[in-house]
Each structure stands twice: as structure tokens, then as C-alpha cells.
Scaffold this motif. Structure first.
Motif, PDB file in Angstrom:
ATOM      1  N   LEU A  64       0.822  -1.203   0.000  1.00 28.00           N
ATOM      2  CA  LEU A  64       0.000   0.000   0.000  1.00 28.00           C
ATOM      3  C   LEU A  64       0.861   1.260   0.000  1.00 28.00           C
ATOM      4  O   LEU A  64       0.538   2.248  -0.664  1.00 28.00           O
ATOM      5  CB  LEU A  64      -0.932  -0.017   1.213  1.00 28.00           C
ATOM      6  N   ALA A  65       1.968   1.231   0.739  1.00 29.98           N
ATOM      7  CA  ALA A  65       2.866   2.384   0.763  1.00 29.98           C
ATOM      8  C   ALA A  65       3.417   2.672  -0.632  1.00 29.98           C
ATOM      9  O   ALA A  65       3.540   3.836  -1.044  1.00 29.98           O
ATOM     10  CB  ALA A  65       4.014   2.133   1.741  1.00 29.98           C
ATOM     11  N   THR A  66       3.735   1.606  -1.371  1.00 30.65           N
ATOM     12  CA  THR A  66       4.221   1.784  -2.743  1.00 30.65           C
ATOM     13  C   THR A  66       3.140   2.406  -3.623  1.00 30.65           C
ATOM     14  O   THR A  66       3.409   3.318  -4.427  1.00 30.65           O
ATOM     15  CB  THR A  66       4.652   0.429  -3.324  1.00 30.65           C
ATOM     16  N   GLU A  67       1.904   1.931  -3.459  1.00 27.45           N
ATOM     17  CA  GLU A  67       0.798   2.475  -4.265  1.00 27.45           C
ATOM     18  C   GLU A  67       0.525   3.933  -3.907  1.00 27.45           C
ATOM     19  O   GLU A  67       0.228   4.757  -4.782  1.00 27.45           O
ATOM     20  CB  GLU A  67      -0.453   1.623  -4.054  1.00 27.45           C
ATOM     21  N   LEU A  97      -6.811   5.373  -0.380  1.00 25.58           N
ATOM     22  CA  LEU A  97      -5.679   4.521  -0.005  1.00 25.58           C
ATOM     23  C   LEU A  97      -5.174   4.855   1.394  1.00 25.58           C
ATOM     24  O   LEU A  97      -4.805   3.963   2.169  1.00 25.58           O
ATOM     25  CB  LEU A  97      -4.548   4.672  -1.022  1.00 25.58           C
ATOM     26  N   MET A  98      -5.170   6.145   1.739  1.00 27.24           N
ATOM     27  CA  MET A  98      -4.717   6.540   3.063  1.00 27.24           C
ATOM     28  C   MET A  98      -5.659   6.027   4.139  1.00 27.24           C
ATOM     29  O   MET A  98      -5.229   5.590   5.208  1.00 27.24           O
ATOM     30  CB  MET A  98      -4.604   8.065   3.140  1.00 27.24           C
ATOM     31  N   ALA A  99      -6.962   6.080   3.877  1.00 27.95           N
ATOM     32  CA  ALA A  99      -7.923   5.555   4.857  1.00 27.95           C
ATOM     33  C   ALA A  99      -7.722   4.051   5.049  1.00 27.95           C
ATOM     34  O   ALA A  99      -7.766   3.539   6.174  1.00 27.95           O
ATOM     35  CB  ALA A  99      -9.350   5.848   4.394  1.00 27.95           C
ATOM     36  N   LEU A 100      -7.482   3.357   3.940  1.00 25.61           N
ATOM     37  CA  LEU A 100      -7.216   1.917   4.029  1.00 25.61           C
ATOM     38  C   LEU A 100      -5.937   1.656   4.819  1.00 25.61           C
ATOM     39  O   LEU A 100      -5.870   0.722   5.637  1.00 25.61           O
ATOM     40  CB  LEU A 100      -7.104   1.335   2.615  1.00 25.61           C
ATOM     41  N   GLY A 101      -4.930   2.482   4.606  1.00 27.20           N
ATOM     42  CA  GLY A 101      -3.676   2.325   5.339  1.00 27.20           C
ATOM     43  C   GLY A 101      -3.862   2.529   6.835  1.00 27.20           C
ATOM     44  O   GLY A 101      -3.295   1.788   7.643  1.00 27.20           O
ATOM     45  N   ARG A 102      -4.657   3.533   7.198  1.00 20.52           N
ATOM     46  CA  ARG A 102      -4.902   3.762   8.627  1.00 20.52           C
ATOM     47  C   ARG A 102      -5.633   2.580   9.253  1.00 20.52           C
ATOM     48  O   ARG A 102      -5.320   2.175  10.379  1.00 20.52           O
ATOM     49  CB  ARG A 102      -5.696   5.055   8.820  1.00 20.52           C
ATOM     50  N   ASP A 103      -6.601   2.015   8.538  1.00 18.91           N
ATOM     51  CA  ASP A 103      -7.328   0.850   9.061  1.00 18.91           C
ATOM     52  C   ASP A 103      -6.391  -0.336   9.258  1.00 18.91           C
ATOM     53  O   ASP A 103      -6.451  -1.036  10.282  1.00 18.91           O
ATOM     54  CB  ASP A 103      -8.451   0.464   8.110  1.00 18.91           C
TER      55      ASP A 103
END
Length: 210
Positions: A64-67, A97-103
Motif C-alpha cells: 500500500l505504501a508503494t501504491e 488509499l490513506m484511509a485503508l492504510g490507517r485501518d
């Protein structure tokens, strides 16, 4: 009546078992040790499950960080090219993507907490077993605990993902655009890149843009 009869029978069996164990301390000790072994096995199995899930989340966060990095670059490129609508869509996708990363980060943190609780339970069980082994009624060496395993708390490689998530979260709140479907957005971005490449070729050959 049947329920009351069953409860009475269950209570009578419990009393008989208690009387049996009271008259035979060695049997009580064996029963306690068996229950402890079963609990220890359950705790260790859960630790393995938690570690496997944490590793899956770590890999997902790295991907996810790469995306996220890719879409941050796309936003900048679209803004620089004056494609405001596409840049807004890219920013909306970045917010998703940021919301998904936080979850996912929160889920990884929760797994870390659970692993530490399991480790504490195993350590307490180990101490209990050692205390029982030290009593005259117990014999043999104390059982080994599995408390030395590495916990899956959020650390190491995922720290970069957390820092990137914090930085992009502030920028994400400024754009009201609703993102396109990911497939449609990728198609729009591919068309944008193709147009950019075409314009670059025209500049190289001195052909005026259309």
C-alpha cells in the motif's frame, strides 16, 4: 421438571467428582496439569495465528505504501500538466488509499497488543506450573513456556508506511472530488500518460501541439 432433574444430577456428579479428587490429591494434581497443558497449547496456537495475520498485514502495508507513493507522484504530474480534473480524481484515490492504510495500521497495532497479552498469559502459566512443581505433591521438571517468540507489533518496515500515512492524511482533506471507479481511473490515467508522451514526441520533432 426435566430441567430441574438434570441440574440436580449435574450437581450430584460434581459433588462426587470433588469427593473423589479430595480423597486422591494425586488425581487432582494430574487433572490440573492436564488443564494447564491444554491452555498452554491454545495460547501458543493463537500466538501463531496472530503472527501469521500480522505478517500478512505487514506485506499489505508495504504494498500500500508503494501504491500511495505512486499516486502522490501522479497528483503532482497531473497538476503540473494542468489536468486539474484528473489531479482531483487522483487525490480522491489517494484519500481512499490513506484511509485503508490507517485501518490496516490499526489492525496491526491491535494484533501486537493481543500478542503481548498472550505472551503475558503464557508467562503467568509458566510461573504457576513452576510453583506447583516446587510443592511436595508435584514431581518432575517444570514445563517450558513459549514466551520468547517475537511479537508482531507494528515496527520495522511498516514505520515508513505510518509516517507516509500521517503526511498524506493532512493533504487529503483539502479536495472534495469523488473518486472514479479504480478501473476507470486507471484508464483515464493511461490516456493522460499516452497524451503526455505524444506531446513530448511532438516537442522533440518540432511539431506544434494539436
Amino acid at each position: 421438571m426435566s430441567g430441574s432433574w438434570f441440574e440436580q444430577l449435574e450437581a450430584q456428579l460434581e459433588q462426587q467428582l470433588e469427593a473423589f479428587l479430595s480423597s486422591r490429591p494425586e488425581q487432582r494434581q494430574l487433572l490440573v496439569e492436564e488443564e494447564q497443558r491444554e491452555r498452554q497449547q491454545r495460547l501458543k496456537r493463537r500466538q501463531l495465528e496472530v503472527q501469521a495475520e500480522a505478517e500478512r498485514l505487514r506485506r499489505a502495508l508495504l504494498e500500500l505504501a508503494t501504491e500511495i507513493t505512486q499516486w502522490q507522484g501522479r497528483v503532482e504530474r497531473a497538476r503540473a500538466a494542468g489536468a486539474s480534473a484528473l489531479a482531483d480524481q487522483a487525490e480522491a484515490r489517494l484519500r481512499q488509499l490513506m484511509a485503508l492504510g490507517r485501518d490496516r495500521w490499526q489492525a496491526l497495532s491491535s494484533l501486537g497488543d493481543e500478542f503481548r497479552r498472550l505472551d503475558a498469559d503464557l508467562a503467568a502459566l509458566q510461573r504457576e506450573q513452576e510453583q506447583q512443581a516446587a510443592t511436595p505433591a508435584a514431581s518432575g521438571a517444570p514445563a517450558q513456556a513459549g514466551s520468547g517468540e517475537r511479537g508482531p507489533g507494528p515496527a520495522g518496515a511498516t514505520q515508513g508506511s505510518q509516517a507516509e500515512a500521517a503526511g498524506a492524511a493532512a493533504a487529503a482533506a483539502s479536495s472534495p472530488a469523488t473518486p472514479l471507479d479504480p478501473i476507470e481511473l486507471e484508464a483515464a490515467w493511461s490516456a493522460f500518460e499516452a497524451q503526455q508522451e505524444l506531446e513530448e514526441l511532438r516537442r522533440r520533432h518540432g511539431t506544434p501541439p494539436v
